[in-house]
Design an enzyme around this catalytic site. Structure first.
Site, PDB file in Angstrom:
ATOM      1  N   LYS A  54       0.841  -1.211   0.000  1.00  0.00           N
ATOM      2  CA  LYS A  54       0.000   0.000   0.000  1.00  0.00           C
ATOM      3  C   LYS A  54       0.871   1.255   0.000  1.00  0.00           C
ATOM      4  O   LYS A  54       0.640   2.195  -0.754  1.00  0.00           O
ATOM      5  CB  LYS A  54      -0.934   0.001   1.218  1.00  0.00           C
ATOM      6  CG  LYS A  54      -2.091  -0.985   1.094  1.00  0.00           C
ATOM      7  CD  LYS A  54      -2.832  -1.220   2.417  1.00  0.00           C
ATOM      8  CE  LYS A  54      -3.865  -2.327   2.258  1.00  0.00           C
ATOM      9  NZ  LYS A  54      -4.526  -2.711   3.508  1.00  0.00           N
ATOM     10  N   GLN A  98      -4.348  -1.261   9.677  1.00  0.00           N
ATOM     11  CA  GLN A  98      -4.350  -2.617   9.117  1.00  0.00           C
ATOM     12  C   GLN A  98      -4.958  -3.608  10.108  1.00  0.00           C
ATOM     13  O   GLN A  98      -4.594  -3.625  11.281  1.00  0.00           O
ATOM     14  CB  GLN A  98      -2.914  -3.016   8.735  1.00  0.00           C
ATOM     15  CG  GLN A  98      -2.809  -4.323   7.978  1.00  0.00           C
ATOM     16  CD  GLN A  98      -3.486  -4.303   6.609  1.00  0.00           C
ATOM     17  OE1 GLN A  98      -3.579  -3.268   5.952  1.00  0.00           O
ATOM     18  NE2 GLN A  98      -3.984  -5.437   6.179  1.00  0.00           N
ATOM     19  N   ASP A 121     -10.958   3.091   4.158  1.00  0.00           N
ATOM     20  CA  ASP A 121     -11.320   1.672   4.143  1.00  0.00           C
ATOM     21  C   ASP A 121     -12.832   1.483   4.035  1.00  0.00           C
ATOM     22  O   ASP A 121     -13.308   0.404   3.680  1.00  0.00           O
ATOM     23  CB  ASP A 121     -10.872   1.012   5.466  1.00  0.00           C
ATOM     24  CG  ASP A 121      -9.685   0.091   5.291  1.00  0.00           C
ATOM     25  OD1 ASP A 121      -9.505  -0.452   4.194  1.00  0.00           O
ATOM     26  OD2 ASP A 121      -8.943  -0.080   6.275  1.00  0.00           O
TER      27      ASP A 121
HETATM   28  N1  GUN Z   1      -6.964  -6.635   6.459  1.00  0.00           N
HETATM   29  C1  GUN Z   1      -7.371  -7.409   5.417  1.00  0.00           C
HETATM   30  N2  GUN Z   1      -8.005  -6.661   4.504  1.00  0.00           N
HETATM   31  C2  GUN Z   1      -7.994  -5.396   4.950  1.00  0.00           C
HETATM   32  C3  GUN Z   1      -8.485  -4.165   4.446  1.00  0.00           C
HETATM   33  O1  GUN Z   1      -9.075  -4.079   3.379  1.00  0.00           O
HETATM   34  N3  GUN Z   1      -8.249  -3.075   5.223  1.00  0.00           N
HETATM   35  C4  GUN Z   1      -7.615  -3.146   6.401  1.00  0.00           C
HETATM   36  N4  GUN Z   1      -7.467  -2.023   7.083  1.00  0.00           N
HETATM   37  N5  GUN Z   1      -7.164  -4.264   6.911  1.00  0.00           N
HETATM   38  C5  GUN Z   1      -7.345  -5.383   6.188  1.00  0.00           C
END
Ligand code: GUN
Length: 297
Positions: A54, A98, A121
Site C-alpha cells: 500500500k 491494518q 477503508d
Molecule cells: N486486512 C485485510 N483486509 C484489509 C483491508 O481491506 N483493510 C484493512 N485495514 N485491513 C485489512
C-alpha cells in the site's frame, strides 16, 4: 471452452495511470497532495506485506505516504491517541489501520475512532450506513475493486443473479449491499451464502456472477458452478512457501477445474488483490478532493 481470465493486475494498472494523472493535476493546479497513513500494529507477516504494498503504491502515485509501524504491545489508548493525531492532521486525508489488530485491542473501538471523512477503508459505521442507503462516500476497497472489475469486463447487467459466498464485514456483506443498489453496475438480485447455508450448491448453481470470499482454499469446485458463469475469487490463502521463502497463494475457487466451466474468472494472485490496493488509492484521492472542497466525479 476455457474462461476469459479477468486480469486485476492489468485493470489496476489502468486505474493507477488515471490516478497518477489526477494526483499530478491536484498538486499542480490546486496545491493538494493526497496524504495516506497506514498504521500497522505488530508484525503479522501478511499484514506487513499488505501495508508495504500500500505504501509503495501510494508513493508511486505521488501521494504523501506515511507508514506508521507500531509495536505489537501498543496499548489501545495509545492507538486511539495516534488516530486522533492523524484525524487532526490536514496533510492526511486517509487513515488506514491494518487489520487484524492484536487481541488486547478492541477493533471496533479503533475503527469508530477514525474520522468518517478520512475512513478510506469504508469500515466506519457512518460509511457502512451511507452505503446501505445508496449515499456512499467511500466503498470498502475490496468490494469496490470487485464491482469495478465486473463493470470493466462488461460482466454485470441489470437483474443479474449474483451469489456471494461469505458474509464478512470487509467483503461479503458490503459487496452484496453494493450490487443490490438501484444504480449503474448494480441492480442485481443478490443471495448471500455462509457457513450455515443449508444447500450451498443449490444457490451457487443459479449464479450468473459468483463471488467467493469464504477464506477456505478450493471451497468452490466445478460442480458448484453454472456453465458460462462469471467467477470472482476473493480468497488469498497462504498454502505454503517456495524454497526462496515466498508465500504460495491459493484462492477459494478450484481455478483449474472451474475455468473450464466459467465464461470469465479472476486468478489468484493477480485478480482481486491488486484491485483492492488500487481502490484504496482512489478513495484517498476522493478524500483529498472532499477535504479541499473540489468537485467529485
Ligand atoms: N486486512 C485485510 N483486509 C484489509 C483491508 O481491506 N483493510 C484493512 N485495514 N485491513 C485489512
Amino acid at each position: 471452452m476455457s474462461a476469459k481470465i479477468i486480469s486485476g493486475t492489468e485493470v489496476a494498472k489502468e486505474i493507477r495511470e488515471e490516478l497518477k494523472a489526477e494526483v499530478k493535476e491536484l498538486v499542480e493546479k490546486h496545491n493538494v497532495q493526497p496524504g495516506l497513513v497506514t498504521i500497522l500494529v505488530g508484525e503479522n507477516p501478511a499484514s506487513v506485506s499488505y501495508v508495504t504494498a500500500k505504501g509503495r503504491t501510494a508513493k508511486e502515485l505521488g501521494f504523501n505516504s506515511i507508514q506508521d509501524d507500531q509495536p505489537g504491545d501498543l496499548s489501545e489508548e495509545d492507538l486511539l491517541k495516534l488516530i486522533d493525531k492523524y484525524n487532526k492532521d490536514p496533510k492526511i486525508h486517509g487513515i488506514l489501520v491494518q487489520l487484524p489488530l492484536p487481541k488486547h485491542i478492541d477493533e471496533n473501538k479503533v475503527l469508530y475512532a477514525i474520522d468518517p471523512d478520512k475512513d478510506v477503508d469504508g469500515f466506519h459505521p457512518v460509511n457502512v450506513g451511507r452505503l446501505v442507503i445508496g449515499e456512499a462516500k467511500f466503498y470498502p476497497c475490496t468490494p469496490y475493486g470487485i464491482q469495478e472489475l465486473l463493470i470493466r469486463a462488461g460482466a454485470i447487467e441489470d437483474g443479474a443473479e449474483v451469489v456471494v459466498v461469505g458474509r464478512s464485514n470487509i467483503v461479503g456483506k458490503p459487496i452484496a449491499m453494493m450490487l443490490v443498489q438501484k444504480a449503474k453496475g448494480a441492480n442485481a438480485t443478490v443471495t448471500v451464502c455462509h457457513t450455515r447455508t443449508r444447500d450451498m450448491k443449490a444457490h451457487t448453481l443459479r449464479a450468473d456472477i459468483l463471488i467467493v470470499a469464504a477464506g477456505v482454499p478450493k471451497a468452490v469446485t466445478a460442480d458448484m458452478v453454472k456453465e458460462g458463469a462469471v467467477v470472482i475469487d476473493v480468497g488469498v490463502n497462504r498454502v505454503g512457501k517456495t524454497p526462496e521463502g515466498k508465500a504460495i497463494l491459493e484462492g477459494d475457487v478450484d481455478f483449474e477445474a472451474v475455468k473450464e466451466k466459467a465464461s470469465a474468472i479472476t486468478p489468484v494472485p493477480g485478480g482481486v488483490g491488486p484491485m483492492t490496493i488500487t481502490m484504496l488509492m482512489k478513495n484517498t484521492v476522493r478524500a483529498a478532493k472532499m477535504a479541499a472542497g473540489l468537485p467529485l466525479d
